[in-house]
Design an enzyme around this catalytic site. Structure first.
Site, PDB file in Angstrom:
ATOM      1  CG  HIS A   1      -1.829   1.138   1.368  1.00 52.93           C
ATOM      2  ND1 HIS A   1      -3.192   1.018   1.283  1.00 52.93           N
ATOM      3  CD2 HIS A   1      -1.586   2.452   1.606  1.00 52.93           C
ATOM      4  CE1 HIS A   1      -3.755   2.203   1.442  1.00 52.93           C
ATOM      5  NE2 HIS A   1      -2.799   3.091   1.651  1.00 52.93           N
ATOM      6  CD  GLU A   2       1.550   3.383   3.703  1.00 51.03           C
ATOM      7  OE1 GLU A   2       1.689   4.470   3.103  1.00 51.03           O
ATOM      8  OE2 GLU A   2       0.558   3.122   4.405  1.00 51.03           O
TER       9      GLU A   2
ATOM     10  CG  HIS B   1       0.408   5.980  -0.674  1.00 52.81           C
ATOM     11  ND1 HIS B   1      -0.698   6.254  -1.449  1.00 52.81           N
ATOM     12  CD2 HIS B   1      -0.073   5.578   0.542  1.00 52.81           C
ATOM     13  CE1 HIS B   1      -1.795   6.029  -0.747  1.00 52.81           C
ATOM     14  NE2 HIS B   1      -1.440   5.609   0.454  1.00 52.81           N
TER      15      HIS B   1
END
Length: 276
Positions: free
Chosen positions: A173-174, A177
């Site tokens: 997820h990160e 980003h």
């Protein structure tokens, strides 16, 4: 993100905001007028909650089982145990992180793609730390499993990591980003509007694997077969946008996610399709 980012602050991974356990249980600019005061954080009062930090942990645990500690007290007990076990939790988190860097196809692919954009993600800027949760007077518990900062890197909340697969989802997820920031220079805080934040949160929830059916069913008890994936992505994107200081309320969070949904949900870059 710089080519060597280091401790995250800009984007929380799917932060959750759940009702206070009173019974057992990572758009628009801010108004120019006086900002809305944040809810006060509730500290432990042993006389009110029944939880005494000076008492042995197993006695407090027994009191929780027998109803001698309120759910507010159980929250503070949980946070104390996290403080006590911080070194153990961080060591386990780092072991899982190193495994993901070496063996997770998703993490390895994203790391390569971040490298293609002259970014670096490694042991130095993907760090494991304890992340304290907050209990506020409006009856909400606020916690996050990770975060990303363009100038520092990725934070994994070691005390929130349930197992190796959970860390893999959080790290992926990160990393989405991180890739988005290198590719598009995302307006993380929503200083202009919250559409950038909404779009990257939709993509991170979609591409990380955190909304796959098995996780939704077995971890969150969501056995819905129709639109389960879309509903999960939308819900988690709304939660993350709502955590932005520039977001006024859940109505604005839902609105901005809906505004960018049709363009951001189909966008699977740097993958060819949703892999997990």
């Amino acid at each position: 993100m710089s080519s060597d980012p280091r401790t995250p602050e800009a984007s929380a991974s799917a932060p959750t905001s759940t009702p206070t356990p009173t019974d057992p249980s990572s758009s628009s600019p801010a108004p120019t007028s006086t900002p809305t005061a944040l809810p006060r954080i509730i500290e432990n009062d042993p006389q009110r909650t029944g939880f005494d930090p000076q008492t042995a942990w197993w006695i407090n645990y027994f009191k929780i089982l027998t109803g001698g500690i309120t759910n507010e007290g159980a929250f503070h007990y949980r946070e104390q145990r996290y403080r006590t076990n911080e070194s153990r939790d961080c060591a386990r988190c780092e072991q899982y992180r190193d495994w993901a860097f070496a063996h997770s196809p998703t993490v390895r692919f994203l790391r390569e793609k971040v490298g293609d954009l002259n970014g670096v993600l490694d042991r130095d800027n993907v760090v494991c730390r304890r992340c304290p949760a907050r209990l506020t007077e409006d009856g909400q518990v606020h916690r996050a499993s990770g975060g990303f900062s363009p100038g520092h890197g990725i934070l994994i909340c070691a005390n929130e990591v349930r197992n190796r697969n959970h860390l893999e989802d959080t790290l992926a997820h990160e990393m989405v980003h991180a890739w988005d920031h290198l590719r598009w220079k995302v307006d993380w805080m929503g200083d202009k509007d919250l559409k950038h934040a909404a779009c990257t949160e939709i993509r991170a929830a979609m591409l990380s694997g955190e909304c796959r059916w098995a996780r939704e069913a077995w971890t969150r008890g969501n056995w819905t077969l129709t639109q389960q994936f879309q509903n999960c992505v939308r819900k988690r994107a709304v939660q993350s946008v709502l955590a932005r200081p520039r977001c006024k309320d859940d109505v604005q969070a839902v609105k901005v996610v809906n505004q960018v949904w049709d363009s951001c949900f189909p966008d699977t870059r740097p993958f060819d399709e949703v892999y997990r």
